[in-house]
Design an enzyme around this catalytic site. Structure first.
Site, PDB file in Angstrom:
ATOM      1  N   ARG A  81       8.587   2.608  -3.176  1.00  0.00           N
ATOM      2  CA  ARG A  81       8.247   1.191  -3.351  1.00  0.00           C
ATOM      3  C   ARG A  81       9.503   0.352  -3.547  1.00  0.00           C
ATOM      4  O   ARG A  81       9.599  -0.760  -3.027  1.00  0.00           O
ATOM      5  CB  ARG A  81       7.320   1.052  -4.565  1.00  0.00           C
ATOM      6  CG  ARG A  81       6.860  -0.388  -4.834  1.00  0.00           C
ATOM      7  CD  ARG A  81       5.731  -0.458  -5.836  1.00  0.00           C
ATOM      8  NE  ARG A  81       4.566   0.254  -5.355  1.00  0.00           N
ATOM      9  CZ  ARG A  81       4.193   1.471  -5.800  1.00  0.00           C
ATOM     10  NH1 ARG A  81       4.863   2.080  -6.763  1.00  0.00           N
ATOM     11  NH2 ARG A  81       3.151   2.069  -5.290  1.00  0.00           N
TER      12      ARG A  81
ATOM     13  N   ASP B   7       0.855  -1.173   0.000  1.00  0.00           N
ATOM     14  CA  ASP B   7       0.000   0.000   0.000  1.00  0.00           C
ATOM     15  C   ASP B   7       0.896   1.229   0.000  1.00  0.00           C
ATOM     16  O   ASP B   7       1.893   1.269   0.735  1.00  0.00           O
ATOM     17  CB  ASP B   7      -0.905  -0.010   1.240  1.00  0.00           C
ATOM     18  CG  ASP B   7      -2.154   0.823   1.013  1.00  0.00           C
ATOM     19  OD1 ASP B   7      -2.768   0.689  -0.065  1.00  0.00           O
ATOM     20  OD2 ASP B   7      -2.508   1.623   1.891  1.00  0.00           O
TER      21      ASP B   7
END
Ligand code: ITT
Length: 186
Positions: A171, A66
């Site tokens: 990420r 997420d």
């Protein structure tokens, strides 16, 4: 040894970004058709930890990622609500909210939950400091990429190739931590 990792996501860009990183550690990333379980919480860690607790343990490691954009002048908004905010007001809406702002600092965060076949859960995080640009720039990537410029470069995420984005991205940082953990554990 099977080195497949399953990822529960509807977002193909995440797979495109994470797969080459995991591949350098010998892991193969594959999409898993699992229901999306998302609660509202203040932190991404809580959101992925909850999701990991509520998906079944499979015969392969499963991950959930997420991410969110936290804008300082907006007191961290949209943060954990980034998906909804992108779908509604989008990049243009964020730029409008920042029209009067002098401080355009923002941070992109990523949280990955790993659920192992034995049912254990681990969380890995990554963050990238940067700023919200005056205008959208670039056509690559997805989401808020055209308006986020990481520290240390004059390009937005959307002006970078996938490989370049992976040198800076929130990420990529979380994914490397996951890969190092799995490598050390095996
Ligand atoms: P999942 O199925 O994995 O949940 P998602 O697209 O909903 O995919 P997130 O909830 O993690 O992804 O991210 C929320 C939003 O934040 C997403 O819809 C994008 O608009 C934005 N976002 C996340 N990561 C981003 C990135 O690397 N670059 C630009 N925008 C990003």
């Amino acid at each position: 040894m099977d080195k497949t990792i399953l990822i529960a996501t509807k977002n193909r860009y995440k797979i495109q970004e994470m797969a080459p990183i995991l591949e350098t550690y010998g892991y193969k990333l594959q999409p898993a058709d699992l229901p999306k379980i998302e609660i509202q919480a203040d932190t991404l860690q809580e959101i992925v930890a909850y999701a990991a607790r509520h998906i079944p343990a499979l015969d392969k490691p499963v991950i959930i990622e997420d991410a969110g954009l936290f804008v300082k002048a907006l007191k961290g908004f949209p943060g954990p609500y980034s998906h909804y905010v992108y779908q509604t007001i989008g990049c243009k809406g964020i730029l409008q909210l920042l029209q009067q702002a002098t401080d355009r600092t923002a941070v992109f965060q990523s949280a990955i939950a790993l659920k192992t076949p034995t049912g254990d859960t681990y969380i890995f995080t990554g963050e990238t400091m940067g700023k919200i640009t005056a205008e959208p720039r670039g056509t690559g990537g997805f989401g808020f990429d055209p308006i986020f410029q990481p520290q240390g470069t004059d390009k937005t995420y959307a002006e970078m190739t996938l490989q370049e984005k992976n040198l800076y991205s929130h990420r990529a940082k979380a994914t490397k931590k996951l890969a190092e953990f799995l490598t050390a554990k095996s």
